[in-house]
Structure formats: structure tokens, C-alpha cells
Write an enzyme that holds these catalytic residues in place. Structure first.
Site, PDB file in Angstrom:
ATOM      1  N   CYS A  30      -9.780  -1.961   1.441  1.00  0.00           N
ATOM      2  CA  CYS A  30     -10.707  -1.390   2.776  1.00  0.00           C
ATOM      3  C   CYS A  30     -10.039  -0.927   4.174  1.00  0.00           C
ATOM      4  CB  CYS A  30     -11.484  -3.031   2.870  1.00  0.00           C
ATOM      5  SG  CYS A  30     -11.852  -3.881   2.211  1.00  0.00           S
ATOM      6  N   TRP A  32     -13.429  -1.828  -0.484  1.00  0.00           N
ATOM      7  CA  TRP A  32     -12.950  -1.718  -1.764  1.00  0.00           C
ATOM      8  C   TRP A  32     -13.527  -3.224  -2.327  1.00  0.00           C
ATOM      9  CZ3 TRP A  32      -8.328  -3.245  -4.659  1.00  0.00           C
ATOM     10  CH2 TRP A  32      -7.787  -2.487  -5.763  1.00  0.00           C
ATOM     11  N   GLY A  68      -9.693  -8.042   3.366  1.00  0.00           N
ATOM     12  CA  GLY A  68      -8.950  -9.230   2.934  1.00  0.00           C
ATOM     13  C   GLY A  68      -9.953 -10.118   1.618  1.00  0.00           C
ATOM     14  N   GLU A 121       9.338   6.767 -14.739  1.00  0.00           N
ATOM     15  CA  GLU A 121       8.218   6.918 -12.830  1.00  0.00           C
ATOM     16  C   GLU A 121       7.511   8.343 -13.332  1.00  0.00           C
ATOM     17  OE1 GLU A 121       6.936   5.940 -10.182  1.00  0.00           O
ATOM     18  OE2 GLU A 121       6.737   7.991  -9.027  1.00  0.00           O
ATOM     19  N   LYS A 132       3.527   8.471 -13.418  1.00  0.00           N
ATOM     20  CA  LYS A 132       2.704   9.137 -12.375  1.00  0.00           C
ATOM     21  C   LYS A 132       1.675  10.656 -13.334  1.00  0.00           C
ATOM     22  CE  LYS A 132       3.596   8.715  -9.153  1.00  0.00           C
ATOM     23  NZ  LYS A 132       3.845   7.927  -8.713  1.00  0.00           N
ATOM     24  N   GLU A 165      -1.431   7.891 -13.723  1.00  0.00           N
ATOM     25  CA  GLU A 165      -1.975   6.878 -12.928  1.00  0.00           C
ATOM     26  C   GLU A 165      -3.122   8.231 -12.403  1.00  0.00           C
ATOM     27  OE1 GLU A 165      -0.604   5.993  -9.352  1.00  0.00           O
ATOM     28  OE2 GLU A 165       1.115   6.851  -9.770  1.00  0.00           O
ATOM     29  N   HIS A 204      15.329   1.461 -31.924  1.00  0.00           N
ATOM     30  CA  HIS A 204      14.457  -0.023 -32.176  1.00  0.00           C
ATOM     31  C   HIS A 204      13.602  -0.132 -32.551  1.00  0.00           C
ATOM     32  CE1 HIS A 204      19.054  -1.774 -31.552  1.00  0.00           C
ATOM     33  NE2 HIS A 204      18.966  -0.613 -30.601  1.00  0.00           N
TER      34      HIS A 204
HETATM   35  C1  AGP Z   1       2.458   5.307  -6.739  1.00  0.00           C
HETATM   36  O1  AGP Z   1       1.962   6.435  -7.050  1.00  0.00           O
HETATM   37  C2  AGP Z   1       1.520   3.586  -6.583  1.00  0.00           C
HETATM   38  N1  AGP Z   1       0.500   4.419  -6.225  1.00  0.00           N
HETATM   39  C3  AGP Z   1       1.723   2.717  -7.042  1.00  0.00           C
HETATM   40  O2  AGP Z   1       2.434   1.940  -8.008  1.00  0.00           O
HETATM   41  C4  AGP Z   1       2.559   1.869  -5.312  1.00  0.00           C
HETATM   42  O3  AGP Z   1       3.900   2.715  -5.577  1.00  0.00           O
HETATM   43  C5  AGP Z   1       2.976   0.434  -5.189  1.00  0.00           C
HETATM   44  O4  AGP Z   1       1.475   0.014  -5.403  1.00  0.00           O
HETATM   45  C6  AGP Z   1       3.673   0.327  -3.673  1.00  0.00           C
HETATM   46  O5  AGP Z   1       3.287   1.380  -2.839  1.00  0.00           O
HETATM   47  P1  AGP Z   1       4.146   0.581  -1.847  1.00  0.00           P
HETATM   48  O6  AGP Z   1       5.291   1.420  -1.806  1.00  0.00           O
HETATM   49  O7  AGP Z   1       3.190   1.136  -0.693  1.00  0.00           O
HETATM   50  O8  AGP Z   1       4.664  -1.192  -1.494  1.00  0.00           O
END
Ligand code: AGP
Length: 613
Positions: A2, A74, A101, A486, A490, A493, A509
Site C-alpha cells: 500500500c 494492495w 499493514g 538472478e 529477472k 518476474e 545429476h
Molecule cells: C527483485 O527484482 C524483486 N522485486 C524482489 O525479489 C526483491 O529483490 C525482494 O523483494 C527484496 O526486496 P528488498 O531488496 O527491497 O529487500
């Protein structure tokens, strides 16, 4: 998560708040609303969906005042809908609130309130708060006391802002736990409030950050702070460096595109003056760590989530290599629920772009309780992670708006290298020659990154051929195995293609059974200590009719001849190579997502900062 914005002053409050909410759209949301006090009465406009729906509603039925609060929701409790959108009011329209929250004890509170004839208009947990405040007002409390007592009854992590027509010149806000920040902006005869600074940066850089358990009563003339128990407190104003322009898209189509492109600058900024390029000496004064402290460290734990957790896996290589400290990396969401072996000789490093990720903050609390020294690498100045740490390394990349993290990731790699060098130098495990070699690699890094990003690689053929594939496999080894993870994150997501990162040595394996003509394999095969192993891996994939997109060192004709496609990065120090290796993978994911017509900056189901479990 939010988004929250508040304004009180002489300018049109509804417009000020709406524009602030627009700057928080990147956070991901499913409904939005604004409340103001107009002709002595609370007026609310709220709707499901994006801000354009609220904008239409406001155009058709405007509300104006000199104080207003706004919210992008959200959904957690209660489906996305107009009735569940914030702000929420009590039946008589005396109080309006917005919240970020979860009220963990909302069910018993709701049952008690309904038993006392309170009529609920939504399915949200949030609404119990407004009824508690209203009940206290009816019992004779003034507005601030009514809020204070209501806030004291709810459990969980919250950021809450309330208005009342009984005292129409003030906003009351509180921060409880880690459900996202409350930042106050100090203006000239006006005051601002937001969950994130980009919402109010264009108006002021004078910020005040609420801590857990702190309340603020805000009027146009200023603000009074107290603890939840009423104890008055003083808070300092922080002049933040971020400028409004850096939080805007500029000529780029997406924030993510801009943030990928500006990594030459963000790497320059995160290196800053932290290293003497001639001697290789590293200075991290904000770390608050003496040489004696450094020598007292017996082990390190690096904890984070998502992309930041993959950065931590790279940091492990750097710190073990240069500082000779054993490093354990753990997902924060796992760390906080196992019985971690932590003591006063453990250094806990948290990595978090937002500094507000609930799991990461909880893991930090857990480690602190067990005696660990806390340091953090964060991007958002004034974030909770920064404030609960004993020492910090700020990434200084400027606001990262795209939900998919890019420049913060590469900054966190460099910051961990600087940390590893500093620890090594303080512990006597890193000699001058290696320090100078690393310093020269860091000196060249921003320009090298700029060259890679200036479209030194051709993505068209790859994207045209594979943008409709359903599966990708990313393989890496050694310090670039986390870059395979990573790169896969990318792609999944933002393009929504299933992509898996895997340690190349593990292929035989089991996963090699997956290889076929349909699933492209991205193989990171840089000229490093595992180069021959990776070339062999590429040959094994090709022998099974697999398709290989190789990430190779510039000039490596052997890998180029083996692979179906090749992306290249320049040669650099092995410990610096992950910073360059990830760049083409960020670009590949971006181009694939754009080709698939996805919302690159706000991918479905994702939020920029996950401030709830
Ligand atoms: C990364 O591309 C994502 N948006 C997500 O995995 C992010 O890295 C994760 O939520 C951690 O966020 P932060 O680095 O703000 O703690």
C-alpha cells in the site's frame, strides 16, 4: 504494498495527494482513494482499479479542502473493491483513516465492536481502527487521545493516518512495527506525509522518519512527536540527497529501462569516495566497525530476500576470499524461523534495496536478539533496516522505481566487495597488491558497464526467436552461479516465462534430462577459473540438440563458435565479473518482457517492497 500520502497546508489538498499517489503507482496496488474535509464534513472518493478510475471520479464529483489523506491499496483482507478501498470512515463520518499493514487481532475486535452496535461497511481488517477511534471520541476523548488509545489496542505492523472533522486542522499518524515507513516532509507553512519519499520529493527534501511505536500530530504549522504511551519526543530533520528528477522516467519508456541504463552512474555513485584508487584502501566510516571489531568476527551471516538474496550469494565469495571469514547465506524468510546459531562474534549483514522488507527486518531482529552485530546495505535513506543497524552502507543509486531490481542489485555487489576489502584490510588478510588490483578493476567498472549497456549486444535475434518459449534454463558456476539465479529471476518476474537458475555442475545429476530443442539454455561462460567446465557444459547441451545462449568474455571466439547466440562482456577481475555479467541478462529480460507486451514496471502480483509476510 500500500501507498500512503497526506497533505496539510494552503494548496489544494486533494490535488496534492492525488499527484503524490501517482508517484507511488510503482508499488503495485488494486484500488485507491482520498479523503478531505470540505465545509466541515469528511468527504471521500475511492474506487477499485488504477488511479485513472479515481481521477475520473474526482473530475465528476470533486472534493476540496486544505487537508487530505490518500491511499493505494494492495489487498490482503477483503477483495479489491470500492467498499474495501481506503480511506475508511465510521458510520457518522466523524473519522477517516488509511493504513498500511495487517491488524492481526481484527477479528475479536470486530466482534466486540459489532456487539456494541458498530456497523461495518467493508471486509477489511483496517476498518476496526476507525470504529475504535470513533468509540473513544464518543466517550469524550479528544481526537489525539482517541487515536492513541485505539492504536494501543491493535496488534501487528502498521502505518496509519487519521483525520477527524472534530479537529479538521490536523492529521494523526503512527508507525507500529515494520509494515512500511511513515516519512514526514517539512514545507513552508505546509506539511507532507508519505510511505515513500518519491511521493513528496518534488515539494521538500527535509524529511523526518517515524520509528516503530512513534506517533505524530501534524498541522500546517508543524508537527509534534510522541511515543504511543504519550511520552513527548524530539525528532531530527534529515536533508535527503535524492532529487525529484531522478525519480522520474525521463526519455525512457519504463523505469526499469532507465534504471538498467543508468548503472554506469549508479556504480560510480556507490563507489563514491569509498576507495583510494591508488592504494586500494577502503574507507567505510558509516559502518561503525573498528579494526578490533573486524578481527573479533568469527563468522558472518548474510540474509535478504529475492534479488538481494542472490546478491548475498555473490558476497559470500568476495568476503570469504578477501576477509577469510566463513559466510553463511540464508533467505530471511527461512532464517527467522530456524534456530540460527548466532552470538556476539557473528556479524549479520542484511541486504535490502527498500530497507522495509518484512522478512529481512524480522531476521535482523532475530539476529540482534541473539547478540549479533547488525550491518546493512540499503538504498532507501531513513529506511527501517538502516535505522536498526549498528552500521550501514548506503547504495546511493537514487530511487529504484521498477519493481524488478537492477541498479540496486549491481550496487549491492560492489558494496559487498568494498565491505570485503575493508574487512580484509582490517583483519590483515588482504595485501596491498590485491587491493590495488581490485581498485583498478573498480576504477574501470563504470565505463565498462556503460559500454555493455550501450547495446553492445544484439538482442533482436534472441527475442524474435524465443519470446514465446515457455521455459528457460540459466547455468552458472562459481561466483557467477548466483548470476544465473538472478538472470532467471529477472526473466520470470517480468516476462512471466518459467525460468530456472541452476549450478552448472549439477546438470548431470538430473536437470540434463530437461534439455531439448524447446528450452533455451543461457550459459555464463566467462574466462575465469571455471571456464573450461562451462565450455564442456555447453558442449553437453549442444550434444542433446539444446539451444545455447552463451554469456562470454569479449574476444572469446571458441565459445561463440559453440553457442547458437553469444552475449559478451569485457574482461575484469573475477570478483568484479558478476557486476558485468548480470547486465546483458537484465537487458534480455527487459526486451523479452516488452516483446510480450507485459507491464514491465509493475509486473502482475508483484510489489516493489514486500512489507508483509
Ligand atoms: C527483485 O527484482 C524483486 N522485486 C524482489 O525479489 C526483491 O529483490 C525482494 O523483494 C527484496 O526486496 P528488498 O531488496 O527491497 O529487500
Amino acid at each position: 504494498m500500500c501507498g500512503i500520502v497526506g497533505y496539510v497546508g494552503t494548496r489544494p489538498a486533494t490535488e496534492m495527494v492525488f499527484n503524490g499517489l501517482k508517484k507511488l503507482e510503482y508499488r503495485g496496488y488494486d484500488s485507491a482513494g482520498i479523503a478531505t474535509i470540505q465545509n466541515g464534513e469528511i468527504a471521500v472518493r475511492r474506487d477499485e482499479g488504477k488511479l485513472r478510475n479515481l481521477e475520473t471520479m474526482l473530475a465528476e464529483s470533486p472534493i476540496n479542502g486544505q487537508i487530505a489523506i490518500g491511499h493505494t491499496r494492495w489487498a490482503t483482507h477483503g477483495e479489491p473493491s470500492r467498499r474495501n478501498a481506503h480511506p475508511h470512515t465510521d458510520e457518522s463520518g466523524t473519522v477517516a483513516i488509511i493504513q498500511n499493514g495487517i491488524v492481526e487481532n481484527y477479528l475479536p475486535l470486530k466482534q466486540e465492536l459489532e456487539a456494541r452496535d458498530h456497523q461495518f461497511q467493508s471486509d477489511t481488517d483496517t476498518e476496526v481502527i476507525v470504529h475504535l477511534i470513533d468509540e473513544n471520541l464518543r466517550g469524550g476523548d479528544d481526537f489525539v487521545t482517541a487515536c492513541r488509545r485505539a492504536f494501543g489496542k491493535i496488534r501487528g505492523s502498521h502505518a496509519i493516518v487519521a483525520l477527524s472533522k472534530l479537529e479538521p486542522d490536523k492529521m494523526v499518524t503512527v508507525r507500529l512495527g515494520n509494515a512500511g515507513g511513515v516519512t514526514l516532509g517539512v514545507g513552508d507553512g505546509e506539511m507532507f506525509l508519505a510511505s515513500d519519499m518519491p511521493a513528496i520529493l518534488e515539494h521538500t527534501r527535509k524529511m523526518i522518519f517515524l520509528e516503530d511505536g512513534e506517533m505524530a500530530v501534524i498541522t500546517a504549522a508543524g508537527v509534534e512527536f510522541s511515543r504511543l504511551d504519550g511520552t513527548p519526543i524530539q525528532k531530527k530533520i534529515t536533508e535527503v540527497a535524492w532529487d525529484p528528477v531522478s525519480a522520474e522516467k525521463g526519455e525512457f519508456r519504463h523505469f526499469m529501462q532507465k534504471e538498467i541504463a543508468e548503472q554506469a552512474r549508479s556504480l560510480t555513485d556507490t563507489i563514491g569516495t569509498r576507495i583510494d584508487f591508488a592504494s586500494g584502501e577502503v574507507h567505510l566510516p558509516e559502518l561503525n566497525l573498528s579494526a578490533a571489531d573486524a578481527r573479533d568476527i568469527r563468522r558472518m551471516v548474510i540474509t535478504a530476500c529475492g534479488t538481494s538474496a542472490y546478491a548475498a550469494l555473490v558476497g559470500k565469495f568476495m568476503i570469504e576470499s578477501l576477509a577469510k571469514i566463513p559466510v553463511e547465506v540464508d533467505y530471511a524468510s527461512e532464517f527467522r524461523y530456524r534456530e540460527p546459531v548466532i552470538d556476539e562474534h557473528t556479524l549479520l549483514l542484511a541486504i535490502s534495496q527498500s530497507g522495509e522488507t518484512a522478512d529481512t527486518l524480522a531476521a535482523m531482529d532475530e539476529a540482534k536478539k541473539r547478540g549479533a552485530r547488525l550491518i546493512s546495505i540499503v538504498n532507501v535513506q531513513g529506511s527501517m533496516a538502516e535505522r536498526i543497524s549498528d552500521g550501514v552502507i548506503l547504495m546511493h543509486t537514487g530511487p529504484e522505481i521498477g519493481v524488478a531490481s537492477t541498479k540496486a542489485f549491481t550496487a549491492s555487489l560492489v558494496d559487498q566487495l568494498l565491505l570485503a576489502m575493508a574487512l580484509g584490510q582490517m583483519r590483515g588478510t588482504l595485501g596491498a597488491a590485491e587491493s590495488e588490483s581490485l581498485a583498478q578493476a573498480l576504477l574501470a567498472l563504470p565505463a565498462q558497464a556503460g559500454n555493455v549497456l550501450a547495446d553492445g549486444n544484439d538482442f533482436d535475434a534472441i527475442v524474435n526467436r524465443y519470446h514465446q518459449r515457455e521455459h528457460f534454463l540459466y547455468l552458472g558456476r562459481g561466483i557467477n552461479y548466483p548470476i544465473a539465479l538472478e538472470g532467471a529471476l529477472k526473466l520470470k518476474e517480468i516476462s512471466y516465462i518459467h525460468a530456472e537458475g541452476y549450478p552448472a555442475g549439477e546438470m548431470k545429476h538430473g536437470p540434463i534430462a530437461l534439455i531439448d530443442e524447446q528450452m533455451p539454455v543461457v550459459a555464463i561462460a566467462l574466462r575465469d577459473s571455471v571456464y573450461e567446465k562451462m565450455v564442456s557444459q555447453i558442449e553437453q547441451v549442444k550434444a542433446r540438440n539444446g539451444t545455447v545462449i552463451a554469456l562470454a568474455t569479449e574476444g572469446d571466439t571458441r565459445t561463440a563458435a559453440l553457442a547458437d547466440h553469444v552475449l559478451t562482456v569485457p574482461e575484469t577481475h573475477p570478483l568484479v565479473s558478476p557486476v558485468l555479467a548480470v547486465l546483458p541478462l537484465q537487458q534480455l529480460a527487459y526486451h523479452m518482457a516488452v516483446r510480450r507486451g507485459n507491464d514491465v514496471d509493475q509486473p502482475r502480483n508483484l510489489a516493489k517492497s514486500v512489507t508483509v509476510e
